[in-house]
Design a protein around this motif. Sequence first.
Motif, PDB file in Angstrom:
ATOM      1  N   PHE A  10       0.831  -1.201   0.000  1.00 48.12           N
ATOM      2  CA  PHE A  10       0.000   0.000   0.000  1.00 48.12           C
ATOM      3  C   PHE A  10       0.871   1.259   0.000  1.00 48.12           C
ATOM      4  O   PHE A  10       2.031   1.250   0.403  1.00 48.12           O
ATOM      5  CB  PHE A  10      -0.925   0.008   1.219  1.00 48.12           C
ATOM      6  CG  PHE A  10      -2.197  -0.771   1.001  1.00 48.12           C
ATOM      7  CD1 PHE A  10      -2.265  -1.776   0.048  1.00 48.12           C
ATOM      8  CD2 PHE A  10      -3.341  -0.500   1.754  1.00 48.12           C
ATOM      9  CE1 PHE A  10      -3.440  -2.497  -0.154  1.00 48.12           C
ATOM     10  CE2 PHE A  10      -4.513  -1.216   1.556  1.00 48.12           C
ATOM     11  CZ  PHE A  10      -4.563  -2.207   0.602  1.00 48.12           C
ATOM     12  N   GLN A  11       0.256   2.336  -0.484  1.00 50.68           N
ATOM     13  CA  GLN A  11       0.957   3.617  -0.470  1.00 50.68           C
ATOM     14  C   GLN A  11       1.181   4.081   0.970  1.00 50.68           C
ATOM     15  O   GLN A  11       0.359   3.820   1.849  1.00 50.68           O
ATOM     16  CB  GLN A  11       0.112   4.668  -1.200  1.00 50.68           C
ATOM     17  CG  GLN A  11      -0.069   4.394  -2.681  1.00 50.68           C
ATOM     18  CD  GLN A  11      -1.249   5.136  -3.260  1.00 50.68           C
ATOM     19  OE1 GLN A  11      -1.658   6.174  -2.739  1.00 50.68           O
ATOM     20  NE2 GLN A  11      -1.817   4.605  -4.332  1.00 50.68           N
TER      21      GLN A  11
ATOM     22  N   LEU B   5      -1.553   5.830   4.059  1.00 51.56           N
ATOM     23  CA  LEU B   5      -2.943   5.364   4.111  1.00 51.56           C
ATOM     24  C   LEU B   5      -3.306   4.921   5.526  1.00 51.56           C
ATOM     25  O   LEU B   5      -4.376   5.255   6.037  1.00 51.56           O
ATOM     26  CB  LEU B   5      -3.146   4.187   3.149  1.00 51.56           C
ATOM     27  CG  LEU B   5      -3.393   4.538   1.690  1.00 51.56           C
ATOM     28  CD1 LEU B   5      -3.493   3.266   0.862  1.00 51.56           C
ATOM     29  CD2 LEU B   5      -4.687   5.340   1.547  1.00 51.56           C
TER      30      LEU B   5
ATOM     31  N   GLU C 180      -8.178  -2.799  -5.298  1.00 54.35           N
ATOM     32  CA  GLU C 180      -7.106  -2.350  -4.428  1.00 54.35           C
ATOM     33  C   GLU C 180      -6.027  -1.560  -5.153  1.00 54.35           C
ATOM     34  O   GLU C 180      -5.238  -0.878  -4.508  1.00 54.35           O
ATOM     35  CB  GLU C 180      -6.486  -3.528  -3.683  1.00 54.35           C
ATOM     36  CG  GLU C 180      -5.831  -4.545  -4.560  1.00 54.35           C
ATOM     37  CD  GLU C 180      -5.247  -5.729  -3.766  1.00 54.35           C
ATOM     38  OE1 GLU C 180      -5.271  -5.715  -2.532  1.00 54.35           O
ATOM     39  OE2 GLU C 180      -4.787  -6.673  -4.416  1.00 54.35           O
ATOM     40  N   LEU C 181      -5.980  -1.632  -6.469  1.00 52.94           N
ATOM     41  CA  LEU C 181      -4.881  -0.948  -7.159  1.00 52.94           C
ATOM     42  C   LEU C 181      -4.764   0.537  -6.799  1.00 52.94           C
ATOM     43  O   LEU C 181      -3.655   1.047  -6.676  1.00 52.94           O
ATOM     44  CB  LEU C 181      -4.984  -1.141  -8.679  1.00 52.94           C
ATOM     45  CG  LEU C 181      -4.599  -2.548  -9.174  1.00 52.94           C
ATOM     46  CD1 LEU C 181      -4.599  -2.597 -10.693  1.00 52.94           C
ATOM     47  CD2 LEU C 181      -3.239  -2.992  -8.624  1.00 52.94           C
ATOM     48  N   PRO C 182      -5.883   1.266  -6.625  1.00 55.03           N
ATOM     49  CA  PRO C 182      -5.740   2.682  -6.273  1.00 55.03           C
ATOM     50  C   PRO C 182      -4.975   2.920  -4.976  1.00 55.03           C
ATOM     51  O   PRO C 182      -4.492   4.015  -4.736  1.00 55.03           O
ATOM     52  CB  PRO C 182      -7.191   3.162  -6.142  1.00 55.03           C
ATOM     53  CG  PRO C 182      -7.973   2.215  -6.972  1.00 55.03           C
ATOM     54  CD  PRO C 182      -7.279   0.899  -6.857  1.00 55.03           C
ATOM     55  N   TYR C 183      -4.875   1.894  -4.134  1.00 52.85           N
ATOM     56  CA  TYR C 183      -4.207   2.089  -2.853  1.00 52.85           C
ATOM     57  C   TYR C 183      -2.759   1.616  -2.858  1.00 52.85           C
ATOM     58  O   TYR C 183      -2.044   1.768  -1.887  1.00 52.85           O
ATOM     59  CB  TYR C 183      -4.975   1.346  -1.746  1.00 52.85           C
ATOM     60  CG  TYR C 183      -6.424   1.729  -1.711  1.00 52.85           C
ATOM     61  CD1 TYR C 183      -6.806   3.009  -1.312  1.00 52.85           C
ATOM     62  CD2 TYR C 183      -7.411   0.829  -2.100  1.00 52.85           C
ATOM     63  CE1 TYR C 183      -8.136   3.381  -1.308  1.00 52.85           C
ATOM     64  CE2 TYR C 183      -8.743   1.197  -2.103  1.00 52.85           C
ATOM     65  CZ  TYR C 183      -9.109   2.470  -1.705  1.00 52.85           C
ATOM     66  OH  TYR C 183     -10.415   2.834  -1.707  1.00 52.85           O
TER      67      TYR C 183
END
Lengths: 362, 362, 362, 362
Positions: free
Chosen positions: A269-270, A273, B51-54
């Motif tokens: 994850f980024q 978050l 989940e890709l956006p995260y």
Amino acid sequence: MAKIAYPTISQRATFDSRHFKSPLKIALEEHISTNIFNPTETLPPQSLTAELPYMNPDFVADTKDRLTNIDVRVQAMDRAGIALTIISLTMPGIEGIFDPAIAVSMAKKVNDEIHNLYTTGIHAKRFRAFGVVPMQDPEAATVELERCIKELGFVGVLVNGYSNVGGESMIQYLDEPACAPFWAKLEELDVPLYLHPRIPPPDQMRIYKGYEFLAGSPWGFGLETATHALRLIASGLFDRHPRLKVILGHCGEGLPFSLYRIDHRIRHFQDGLLHCKLRMQDYWERNFWVTTSGVFSDGAFAQTLKHCGEDRVLWSADYPYEDYDEVSHWFDTLEISEHTRATVGWKNAERLFNLKASDAIA
Amino acid sequence: MAKIAYPTISQRATFDSRHFKSPLKIALEEHISTNIFNPTETLPPQSLTAELPYMNPDFVADTKDRLTNIDVRVQAMDRAGIALTIISLTMPGIEGIFDPAIAVSMAKKVNDEIHNLYTTGIHAKRFRAFGVVPMQDPEAATVELERCIKELGFVGVLVNGYSNVGGESMIQYLDEPACAPFWAKLEELDVPLYLHPRIPPPDQMRIYKGYEFLAGSPWGFGLETATHALRLIASGLFDRHPRLKVILGHCGEGLPFSLYRIDHRIRHFQDGLLHCKLRMQDYWERNFWVTTSGVFSDGAFAQTLKHCGEDRVLWSADYPYEDYDEVSHWFDTLEISEHTRATVGWKNAERLFNLKASDAIA
Amino acid sequence: MAKIAYPTISQRATFDSRHFKSPLKIALEEHISTNIFNPTETLPPQSLTAELPYMNPDFVADTKDRLTNIDVRVQAMDRAGIALTIISLTMPGIEGIFDPAIAVSMAKKVNDEIHNLYTTGIHAKRFRAFGVVPMQDPEAATVELERCIKELGFVGVLVNGYSNVGGESMIQYLDEPACAPFWAKLEELDVPLYLHPRIPPPDQMRIYKGYEFLAGSPWGFGLETATHALRLIASGLFDRHPRLKVILGHCGEGLPFSLYRIDHRIRHFQDGLLHCKLRMQDYWERNFWVTTSGVFSDGAFAQTLKHCGEDRVLWSADYPYEDYDEVSHWFDTLEISEHTRATVGWKNAERLFNLKASDAIA
Amino acid sequence: MAKIAYPTISQRATFDSRHFKSPLKIALEEHISTNIFNPTETLPPQSLTAELPYMNPDFVADTKDRLTNIDVRVQAMDRAGIALTIISLTMPGIEGIFDPAIAVSMAKKVNDEIHNLYTTGIHAKRFRAFGVVPMQDPEAATVELERCIKELGFVGVLVNGYSNVGGESMIQYLDEPACAPFWAKLEELDVPLYLHPRIPPPDQMRIYKGYEFLAGSPWGFGLETATHALRLIASGLFDRHPRLKVILGHCGEGLPFSLYRIDHRIRHFQDGLLHCKLRMQDYWERNFWVTTSGVFSDGAFAQTLKHCGEDRVLWSADYPYEDYDEVSHWFDTLEISEHTRATVGWKNAERLFNLKASDAIA
């Protein structure tokens, strides 16, 4: 340490020679209703009062009686080898009151009634209590929390999930900023909060449309409560207050089996978050305890022990929704060492709440 | 039955002498994207594409490449001892298209591309496919299902949860009456439907507010999909079509651990609430298969075997969201008998899909 | 495949809604005595006739009666949901006869009596049989083995460990060269040999001195039999005859939990010590089946399933030393899927012995 | 309580994010040889010195070096995150000396050398020791036991099974009457006895004839030691001395899986056969601790935890016969909670021996 009465050799001739009754059990997800406030009846709308609307009329009538009948409760405890129960107001509790001012005043009255009827009543040795707190007004909840512990001698508080703050769809979770002073006080007082399920709020019901009973069953309860607990973890609450103690029922509402997968994904994850510093599993092991309320599965119990560690799992029943005889029989004959049975059955609770089970039946 | 190549005595001098590679593995939750339609990019709104956006930008870029790069995929299969994969269009798939007419026409094109590039392409021996179906128009989905199986030679279909039917919040679950002909055809064709997760719909997101990444992680996916499966069970679908075969990923999305508790409570429910005749557990054992996609927990695997029976658990990876090397290493060294490793690793899939793993690498 | 009669919804209101009776069980470590030859009485010296010398007189009298009372046996099977039993002569069997000539002649007579009273008798549909073989004379044993299978219709043979060959301390294990023709015939006939425990021979009793009852209990039996099985493996027997089928009782006499450790140490052993080519675990998975006779532990059962694979574990009871009601109740309510219950309860036996449980009660 | 250093979020990006190193491990089945007395070389006959005669020459040479090389040992401990080891003289130890007078005098010298080289030597902070006792002369053993604890500061004693008392086949088990004063002193001093395996005595070797290496492997060791422990239990020793503490290695030498079955059969035994008052399982839970030495099986570990309770299981390695890196890697990545890892890894040892792991590496 409570002494275990091992059976003599003459007592060995039973079907399953491994097992015998554990008479010092402590249970801590045990629900009551009060005269001053009955969550199963007086709260609008009835559809949000959990599973009772879906149950057979006989079961409902019996359950409602058992929620308030103290003598019947103590007899059931005696029969099942339960020395002590930590009682709490049944779902949805104070949290379901829409008007914060009413919530504040009602919480005090409920706590006083619990104090009078249970913890200083005729069976006082057999009861401890979780207090109720009006989370709709966190400042007031903080004050009432302190009164519960310091004045009434309660051993912690139980909160039924989110709180209504003004209406059916206006809800507040415990990680929201307004609740910060409450958590600080809880850590200061060094007592646990039991995070109990509540039926999902209206905007979560779409997925259950046509099958609303699933929302009012272990399925809907578990998801709502587990997600609430994940919010607490992800919010960084346990970094700010590393000594907080949160109890979850039902073997942890499914979380022990999911946390490692969430941690595994979160690797990718980024940054930013999550607001917490450690892995979710780390908070789980440090800040959470679980009870076995409502669970009778050997496998689920074994997995829970494995994921939580033997010192974090506490036996409980979920009376009067479950039956003490059934739940006790399951636990008393479960294939575990007598040492583990005592640890989970009462010793962990003795440690967490600074109690002595044998005092209750002395 | 595929022959197990036991190591000779000279191969025994490894750290853990119990384990060796299983080279015939079949994987079946393995995702692709297509040129004609890319679910990770072309669907509005991006927040609903899982989940890709995260995820970290590097992970996202790498994943998107691996969704379409067939050579890299086959090399990864070779390295990890995977003989065959059953590929499927990645989440949210055709189900995320708002306009039913576009969904119908796009489904056909996607299936044709899968047929050309994978199951009749240069690596055809290494691939089988789940088709896509436009559930927004169940009659058309039924026709396309039959074409997938009879004309394209696909081994079943994969559906990503609910379907949008006209907009973001207008959704349809598979138990709804409109879908009845589709299920009848599925039973007639005797092929499985893989019920894959999809991010929860907008009206379910309130509980994740402030923590949306939880909805786009195994947590949100699992709850959405498991609830969807419970709807199928409770609707009586499996009484009407007792030979249906439904596959769930991620060790059953938590259901194996919960069904007995739901059954236990349902005892007390009013008659008529459920539309099914048997216990939920009974349908689970008869109509459901599970894969291990995305799971690397010895304990979760053991519990899944116990609750589902060894013949209903199929190994899978979840490529490209997971890494074939990691997942294969976990499984190849898992402390189980080689017999169980072969059963879960490929033999159950051979039986369920009428395949022969060894043909793929002959 | 036998059809599982799932309970209807009206049958769900039991304490533990997960479980119901499995009426098609097959049991295969079920002992008899014969009129022509009674191993519990006619063999010298009595101290080597296993555990009966240590038991309460009441238990002994009851057990001896149940060894020969066919009507009582069938009633017990009916009550416990056992469709079929594969009976065998009780310990120490023919193996305890010192004179090889007597052993040869007695084996024939015992097999004939079993044939007359059980497999072609009044309850013939409920019984199959393991034959006895006079291993004191391996050539004769080979002939008798063939007669058992081809003429009498028995499903295999059961051997009670080592054989006396001339006296109390003159013993022969089944891996010894003289037994080679017997094994070749067994593989040719494609039927299993059940390797049943026998009390350790006199020269093994020093370690039990003062505690001889331990030798005549599961402890002494298990060690003797497991070591015997290890001898078979280490001898290279299963390289010479890779299709041999050996059954062990009591969840594998402890071997499933030990083999990997032995393999782990054997890595460092000098070449030539072992005469087998593969790891011990490999033979275990290929050539051995286990029954649950005498075991009532959820944990031991789970571990056995894990180490052996679901298709190699067969339910059994050990009648009349154990009670059919007790053992069946344990198994019928064990927390496993109904699929696994059927697989272990009767389907594996149906496959291994080419039987049909439902025929027995048709 | 030792503080667990949880990884920060930046440390999470490992393959398996659940696991990290436990740097405070204590190990307690860790063997040495001494200059004054080398059990692997100086004792007749060599065939009774355990498994080394069967091992590869390279393994033997390496093992013998590691038995005495203290620097190499400490480096291996450092690498594997082992803070402290409790060392003991390797098998067969003093117990293999035929002449009681030599045993008595040699025991003193060995204890003195251990004291000089290990517990007061250059690496004194990293070592504690089990003393040796000449059980051939129980009175002298009692005196030496007291000297070990009170003068030399040892934390208990380790005994390698039976003792030779005058010759190869003249042996004495620890339950024999002559040993009574020794046990009384052990209870008085409140320190544990580690009952370590020894190769079976000559009269037990018949069953291994042709396969002697099985006797010198985990198989033979385990049976000999477990039977020895059963003798202790059945003798009534733990009724006479209820506070005795006995440690078994190798996850309890198979006993946890067998005791319930023995208890189950013992129900039917004649009165007076056993000299103990309780069930065997009861003594197991009260008087026994187990270590994981030589075991790398997730399943065996899980079962051991279940049968013994988390507070009775202690991690160990079996150096130099096993490799610290291998055993530590297995344990450090085992799928258990970090709480359980710490409990088994070092906290139980801290409690049992009144130690502090962190002091060793301060």
